[in-house]
Enzyme design. Sequence first.
Site, PDB file in Angstrom:
ATOM      1  N   ASP A 127      -5.141 -48.139  -6.325  1.00  0.00           N
ATOM      2  CA  ASP A 127      -3.994 -47.247  -6.174  1.00  0.00           C
ATOM      3  C   ASP A 127      -3.113 -47.762  -5.037  1.00  0.00           C
ATOM      4  O   ASP A 127      -1.895 -47.922  -5.171  1.00  0.00           O
ATOM      5  CB  ASP A 127      -4.513 -45.834  -5.875  1.00  0.00           C
ATOM      6  N   TYR A 174     -11.889 -40.865  -6.984  1.00  0.00           N
ATOM      7  CA  TYR A 174     -10.955 -40.065  -7.775  1.00  0.00           C
ATOM      8  C   TYR A 174     -11.654 -39.331  -8.920  1.00  0.00           C
ATOM      9  O   TYR A 174     -10.998 -38.737  -9.764  1.00  0.00           O
ATOM     10  CB  TYR A 174      -9.839 -40.950  -8.348  1.00  0.00           C
ATOM     11  N   ASP A 177       0.552 -50.531  -5.221  1.00  0.00           N
ATOM     12  CA  ASP A 177       1.866 -50.174  -4.673  1.00  0.00           C
ATOM     13  C   ASP A 177       2.336 -51.251  -3.693  1.00  0.00           C
ATOM     14  O   ASP A 177       3.517 -51.608  -3.653  1.00  0.00           O
ATOM     15  CB  ASP A 177       1.813 -48.817  -3.953  1.00  0.00           C
ATOM     16  N   ASP A 204      -9.903 -55.459   2.925  1.00  0.00           N
ATOM     17  CA  ASP A 204      -9.006 -55.549   4.098  1.00  0.00           C
ATOM     18  C   ASP A 204      -8.431 -56.961   4.238  1.00  0.00           C
ATOM     19  O   ASP A 204      -7.235 -57.132   4.476  1.00  0.00           O
ATOM     20  CB  ASP A 204      -9.683 -55.074   5.400  1.00  0.00           C
ATOM     21  N   LYS A 209     -15.533 -53.715  -1.040  1.00  0.00           N
ATOM     22  CA  LYS A 209     -16.002 -53.578   0.345  1.00  0.00           C
ATOM     23  C   LYS A 209     -17.532 -53.476   0.325  1.00  0.00           C
ATOM     24  O   LYS A 209     -18.130 -52.549   0.886  1.00  0.00           O
ATOM     25  CB  LYS A 209     -15.358 -52.325   0.969  1.00  0.00           C
TER      26      LYS A 209
HETATM   27 MG    MG Z   1      -0.451 -44.247  -6.766  1.00  0.00          MG
END
Ligand code: MG
Length: 336
Positions: free
Chosen positions: A231, A127, A235, A207, A174
């Site tokens: 991110d 990001y 959620d 994972d 990871k």
């Molecule tokens: Mg988000």
Amino acid sequence: MAKHHIAIIPGDGIGPEIMESVLTILGSVGFSAEYTYLEAGLSAIEKGESAMPKSTIEAVREIGIALKSPTTTPVGGGHTSANVALRKALDLFANVRPAKSLPGIRGPFADKEIDLIIIRENTEDLYAGIEFQPHPDIAQAVKVITRPGSRRLFRYSFEMVRRQGRKRLTVVHKANIMKLTDGMFLEEFRNIAKEYPDIISDDIIIDNCCMQLVTKPEQFDVLVTENLYGDIVSDLCAGLVGGLGLAPGANIGEKCAVFEAVHGSAPDIAGKGIANPTALLLSALMMLRHLGEHSIADRLMQAVLKVCEEGLHLTGDLGGKSSTIEYQQELILKAS
Ligand code: MG
Ligand code: NAI
């Protein structure tokens, strides 16, 4: 003069409705502060400014604390997200999102006691915004992980675990595949962990973490991870405990902190008076704790728990029939 000064960003869609409700609830238990209202989102764009005007960023920087409602990001055409702009400008490097079961709320895990916090790095990773197209058929993005960025995130995370009397911090990564970037992230986690022998520290691959979260979510305490994984996984965690109407968050920097719900501006229900203000209220409670106002935060939290447990005055997103105002009035009654 008021003891606290707080920047208020009412935002778009349901933003102004839930902000008014939350400030009314805070006022009802005697919390007072000097509020400075700032523009961001569509109202700023309509005046020919960017979604996150410089004047708003500078005001938040000076005030140091903001309570923010969601802003709408127009799709396409040069509109950068107001949130990304604010996080970057104020270097709000840690995004803290608690996910805690509430009594009476039917999530997919009604039978389990979930009480976890996910801390997401907020400025680096994929990001960082470094994308390019070396050939019309090839697009590339650069993943940025730095030692200083990782170290300050982990220090903040371990300190938070200690301050809140929690037991364990798990880094999510990871590193088995991304040996340099995630490898560095994990290495720095292990280095900082040595400074906190009182806290259990361990790691889990992203994972496997997702699989564990949807099968045994109660096993986790505090998770810390990179921007992209955080991110997505945060959620998922919001979904574990009853959805977006209940998920609060804080964006923390060295000098500033911005508290906001995880959800967006919900244009589909804006103006109808039916939005759930709980996520913003829980964000405001995180803000109160940040300001050292623990007893007011405790009192309001008890009221939220009672209203949820009773289940008679819930908003539509939680299967109830109450309006924002009806929920708010019940909450104020329970807090008094
Ligand atoms: Mg988000
Ligand atoms: P959203 O979170 O606004 O809505 C998703 C669904 O959840 C909708 O059905 C909505 O009605 C419901 N919902 C969300 N919050 C609710 C609440 N408090 N009470 C009751 N129902 C609620 O996500 P969506 O539709 O993807 O995004 C809408 C806009 O919000 C977009 O412009 C997006 O860019 C922006 N957004 C802003 C954020 C922020 O400012 N922090 C975060 C996420 C999205």
